[in-house]
Scaffold this motif. Structure first.
Motif: not given
Length: 187
Positions: A21-22, A24-26, A28-29, A33, A36, A39-40
């Protein structure tokens, strides 16, 4: 720019101290964004080897999401291929999917490997799955259920090793109710 970023990120290495998840978040951000909140769901789709349906309007990034799921999945070392089902005529769709034997129809002057075999153990995106006719849907259902298919004009059964992701810009539940999409395939 997006294509270069995808190529660069396709060769990433997982960090043992960073969750899926981290990561993917990085990613996508930096690029998108607005995704976001997904992400899950993307992480869930990436970590489980099941068929996934991505539904959304045209131009909302369904292919990008499918590629992202592939890039963060256990199949990331294998190929990712997308088939734009709506861009292939109905009489050629099975040849594109499964290949064909030489001489199986007019113009089949050589043996052709289909996308289901060419992708190997990778991920195959069937974009605009709603454009397939009911006959092609039945053939696709067989591949999903049994993992088996035959190239057009061949009696040799082959095994599909790919993971499928399908995408549509229509509400497939409503298409089922209208008789335009097979309920068993939707399930």
């Amino acid at each position: 720019v997006l294509a270069r970023e995808l190529d660069r990120n396709r060769q990433f290495r997982f960090s043992f101290d960073e969750s899926l998840e981290d990561m993917l978040s990085r990613r996508l951000l930096a690029l998108t964004p607005s995704l976001l909140p997904l992400v899950d769901r993307i992480a869930l789709g990436a970590s489980h080897d099941v068929t996934v349906l991505i539904n959304g309007e045209t131009g909302t990034g369904k292919t990008y999401l499918a590629r992202l799921m592939h890039d963060y999945s256990p199949r990331r070392q294998h190929r990712f291929m997308a088939i734009p089902c709506g861009a292939i005529t109905a009489n050629l769709i099975e040849s594109e999917f499964f290949g064909h034997a030489k001489g199986s129809f007019t113009g089949a002057d050589r043996h052709k490997i289909g996308k289901f075999a060419a992708v190997g153990e990778g991920t195959l995106l069937l974009d605009e799955i709603d454009t397939l006719g009911l006959e092609q849907q039945a053939t696709l259902l067989r591949v999903i259920e049994t993992g088996e298919f035959e190239p057009v004009g061949s009696i040799e059964t082959q095994k599909c090793l790919a993971r499928l992701i399908v995408a549509s810009n229509l509400d497939l539940e409503q298409a089922v109710e209208r008789g335009q999409f097979r309920p068993d395939l939707y399930f």
